[in-house]
Scaffold this motif. Structure first.
Motif, PDB file in Angstrom:
ATOM      1  N   ASP A 435       0.823  -1.209   0.000  1.00 50.47           N
ATOM      2  CA  ASP A 435       0.000   0.000   0.000  1.00 50.47           C
ATOM      3  C   ASP A 435       0.856   1.257   0.000  1.00 50.47           C
ATOM      4  N   GLY A 436       2.018   1.221   0.646  1.00 50.12           N
ATOM      5  CA  GLY A 436       2.906   2.378   0.649  1.00 50.12           C
ATOM      6  C   GLY A 436       3.491   2.655  -0.726  1.00 50.12           C
ATOM      7  N   GLN A 466       5.596  -1.886   6.508  1.00 50.17           N
ATOM      8  CA  GLN A 466       5.855  -3.026   7.379  1.00 50.17           C
ATOM      9  C   GLN A 466       7.337  -3.359   7.493  1.00 50.17           C
ATOM     10  N   MET A 467       8.078  -3.261   6.396  1.00 51.66           N
ATOM     11  CA  MET A 467       9.502  -3.580   6.470  1.00 51.66           C
ATOM     12  C   MET A 467      10.220  -2.636   7.418  1.00 51.66           C
ATOM     13  N   GLU A 468       9.889  -1.350   7.341  1.00 51.98           N
ATOM     14  CA  GLU A 468      10.518  -0.379   8.237  1.00 51.98           C
ATOM     15  C   GLU A 468      10.082  -0.610   9.682  1.00 51.98           C
ATOM     16  N   ARG A 469       8.801  -0.947   9.857  1.00 51.63           N
ATOM     17  CA  ARG A 469       8.307  -1.247  11.205  1.00 51.63           C
ATOM     18  C   ARG A 469       9.053  -2.447  11.790  1.00 51.63           C
ATOM     19  N   ASP A 478      11.707   3.058  18.709  1.00 52.49           N
ATOM     20  CA  ASP A 478      10.323   3.500  18.837  1.00 52.49           C
ATOM     21  C   ASP A 478       9.774   3.867  17.466  1.00 52.49           C
ATOM     22  N   GLU A 479       8.517   3.570  17.247  1.00 56.02           N
ATOM     23  CA  GLU A 479       7.895   3.804  15.952  1.00 56.02           C
ATOM     24  C   GLU A 479       7.358   5.223  15.814  1.00 56.02           C
ATOM     25  N   VAL A 480       7.559   5.794  14.663  1.00 63.34           N
ATOM     26  CA  VAL A 480       6.848   7.004  14.260  1.00 63.34           C
ATOM     27  C   VAL A 480       6.886   7.055  12.735  1.00 63.34           C
ATOM     28  N   GLY A 481       5.782   7.352  12.123  1.00 61.50           N
ATOM     29  CA  GLY A 481       5.736   7.501  10.676  1.00 61.50           C
ATOM     30  C   GLY A 481       5.580   6.231   9.875  1.00 61.50           C
ATOM     31  N   VAL A 482       5.464   5.069  10.538  1.00 63.11           N
ATOM     32  CA  VAL A 482       5.347   3.823   9.769  1.00 63.11           C
ATOM     33  C   VAL A 482       3.898   3.415   9.535  1.00 63.11           C
ATOM     34  N   GLN A 531      -0.406  -7.693   9.583  1.00 66.34           N
ATOM     35  CA  GLN A 531       0.908  -7.116   9.879  1.00 66.34           C
ATOM     36  C   GLN A 531       1.759  -8.199  10.559  1.00 66.34           C
ATOM     37  N   ILE A 532       2.472  -8.958   9.720  1.00 67.20           N
ATOM     38  CA  ILE A 532       3.270 -10.085  10.201  1.00 67.20           C
ATOM     39  C   ILE A 532       4.739  -9.693  10.231  1.00 67.20           C
ATOM     40  N   PHE A 533       5.378  -9.904  11.362  1.00 69.95           N
ATOM     41  CA  PHE A 533       6.815  -9.660  11.469  1.00 69.95           C
ATOM     42  C   PHE A 533       7.537 -10.660  10.576  1.00 69.95           C
ATOM     43  N   PHE A 534       8.336 -10.153   9.628  1.00 69.61           N
ATOM     44  CA  PHE A 534       8.987 -11.062   8.684  1.00 69.61           C
ATOM     45  C   PHE A 534      10.011 -11.936   9.403  1.00 69.61           C
ATOM     46  N   PRO A 535       9.959 -13.250   9.187  1.00 66.50           N
ATOM     47  CA  PRO A 535      10.775 -14.191   9.984  1.00 66.50           C
ATOM     48  C   PRO A 535      12.278 -13.932   9.957  1.00 66.50           C
ATOM     49  N   GLU A 536      12.808 -13.468   8.839  1.00 73.53           N
ATOM     50  CA  GLU A 536      14.259 -13.341   8.725  1.00 73.53           C
ATOM     51  C   GLU A 536      14.767 -11.932   9.014  1.00 73.53           C
ATOM     52  N   THR A 537      13.911 -11.048   9.534  1.00 70.34           N
ATOM     53  CA  THR A 537      14.342  -9.680   9.827  1.00 70.34           C
ATOM     54  C   THR A 537      15.422  -9.702  10.897  1.00 70.34           C
TER      55      THR A 537
END
Length: 538
Positions: A435-436, A466-469, A478-482, A531-537
């Motif tokens: 979407d971004g 999501q990748m940046e998050r 801390d999150e801002v702007g994602v 919103q799934i945390f990517f396993p290999e991050t």
């Protein structure tokens, strides 16, 4: 017969036609009106008017990547040429032959405080292997020939800026075809092949890393892998070169690839790079001997510790290597290790691809794409979380994949898909976007409708970058702007003359994608994505 086309703009178009250019992508602006007028009065080259110059350059880059031919974009001076830079950066990074033709201030105003004036040669310098400002109407063919030969010969970006008043000036020069360059593997000396074979025969744990340049040699590479006892790993660009069922294929390596492949790749003692310039840092063996095949010497770079580089097309070089390995004694234990990694990953892929729940798991979306698209479809993948999920889950057939490799720009997917469909109107073309990324080029949904470009856009809508998050969370920040404030993509698509579909759960996933693929209009499928945390991050 007297040559009738004697304005610079007319000669430019005729010269591009002789270079087999079919389209020019751009935005109309004051300093290129002469070129636009000439384009309007001929039928050999189509002008594709887009909403933003960045899209024009991305479409030219995608065309060059897909065809290997010259992609061309145009823009006016000042903000027009600066807006091209993102797409030119993509072409530069991925070695796509692109020519940018930009308008410049009138010749008597160059170097002054004229509105929008900037030294364009300095502006494009980081990306363009050659950039010239036309100083005489009679030099137009010489500079175009030089630009095209550099672009095609070096797989590079080139640029010509032309003063506004020059487009309508008369010239005595006539277009001419580019010289024909005949390349053949016959120039490769037997002693060079023998030197490579000497290294390959030392291998007890060989691996092949294949990229987009291996597409024409997939069967030969599979035969070589079997003879040599090697596993095959691919870059994202190489995914469509092999069937997922190929016996020695371990799928991708690196972020989004087969996580178990890292262990065997780190053990490899000889690695053959076939049509790939990417070297996945952190996943590679430290002491392996590395052989690289590519058609240009300037591709043997990117800090890859290559021992031997051989210039030639992969499909021409591989058979020569095969002949010398006919009596090679394969390491059965190594092949068993590779098979174990392949089987383990295949089982996990099957499980992940069948994930359930609402919003829909991104792995489940990729599995639905895999099940519904044609075996010969073209996939244009945007940059972001969508890239790594497609790399991780997609079990390809022979689909071609377009993506922004080293530049990694968001917003690549839609422009690339439109360019691909213009080039291959009879093939299915699907853009898989986040979407971004889509919001960066959203206005160009109208471009697809205007030119009847019937593509399908699949949107993984998780209302976030999501990748940046994931990376922020992995680093304990801390999150801002994602978080994203998204529009109703379906309503926007419909307002632009597209068919729009919305998917809330996996139960309607395949049916909705199928409906989009068979629509008489360009179609967009908006999928509520978890919103799934990517396993290999990391």
């Amino acid at each position: 017969m007297e040559y009738s086309k004697n304005k610079v703009a007319e000669v430019i178009i005729e010269q591009l036609h002789l270079m087999d250019v079919k389209r020019i992508y751009g935005v109309v602006g004051d300093t290129i009106i002469g070129l636009i007028d000439a384009l309007a009065n001929q039928d050999d080259i189509q002008f594709i008017a887009v909403k933003h110059e960045s899209v024009a350059a991305l479409m030219a880059s995608a065309e060059a990547k897909l065809t290997g031919k010259l992609g061309v974009c145009t823009a006016t001076m000042g903000p027009g040429v600066t807006n091209l830079l993102n797409g030119l950066g993509d072409a530069y990074s991925d070695k796509a032959p692109v020519l940018a033709i930009t308008g410049q201030a009138p010749s008597v105003k160059i170097g002054t405080d004229y509105q929008q004036y900037v030294n364009q040669q300095e502006l494009v310098k980081p990306f363009a292997s050659y950039s010239a400002n036309l100083t005489s109407p009679d030099a137009i063919i010489d500079v175009m020939q030089k630009a095209a030969q550099k672009s095609l010969g070096q797989r590079a970006v080139t640029h010509l800026s032309i003063p506004k008043d020059f487009f309508d000036k008369k010239t005595t020069v006539r277009p001419r075809r580019l010289p024909t360059l005949v390349k053949s593997a016959s120039f490769i000396k037997e002693e060079s092949i023998n030197r490579i074979l000497d290294v390959m025969k030392t291998a007890r744990k060989p691996m092949i890393l294949a990229g987009a340049g291996a597409r024409g040699a997939s069967e030969a590479i599979e035969m070589l892998a079997d003879t040599w006892g090697a596993g095959i790993l691919t870059s994202l660009g190489g995914k469509g070169a092999f069937e997922a069922s190929s016996p020695n294929l371990l799928q991708g390596i690196g972020e989004g690839g087969n996580p178990y492949a890292k262990s065997v790749f780190m053990e490899a003692d000889v690695v053959l790079l076939a049509g790939v310039t990417w070297w996945p840092e952190g996943y590679v063996p430290e002491d392996a001997r590395i052989i690289q095949i590519d058609s240009n010497f300037d591709k043997i770079e990117k800090n890859i510790p290559v021992e031997i580089g051989i210039t030639g097309k992969t499909e021409e070089v591989i058979p020569k290597l095969m002949q010398g390995l006919e009596s090679y004694d394969r390491n059965a234990e190594w092949m068993d290790s590779c098979q174990e990694v392949k089987d383990k990953w295949s089982a996990q892929l099957e499980e992940e691809g069948n994930s359930t729940g609402s919003p829909v798991h991104p792995a489940r979306i990729v599995r639905a794409i895999e099940r519904t698209i044609d075996p010969n479809a073209i996939l244009a993948i945007d940059t972001g979380d969508v890239t790594v999920w497609m790399n991780r889950i997609m079990r390809q057939q022979k689909q071609r994949v377009l993506f922004s490799g080293y530049w990694r720009t968001m917003g690549f997917g839609l422009p690339a898909a439109m360019a691909a469909k213009l080039i291959e109107p009879n093939l299915q073309v699907v853009a898989v976007v986040g979407d971004g990324g889509l919001q960066m080029t959203l206005a160009d949904l109208l471009t697809a409708r205007r030119y009847g470009i019937k593509i399908t856009v699949i949107v993984l809508n998780n209302e976030s970058l999501q990748m940046e998050r994931d990376k922020i969370n992995a680093e304990g920040g801390d999150e801002v702007g994602v978080g994203l404030t998204n529009p109703n993509f379906v309503k926007i698509a419909e307002a632009c003359g597209w068919k729009g579909l919305h998917v809330e759960s996996e139960s309607s996933l395949e049916a909705s994608i199928e409906e989009a693929l068979h629509s008489e209009l360009p179609a967009l499928v908006d999928i509520c994505t978890a919103q799934i945390f990517f396993p290999e991050t990391e």
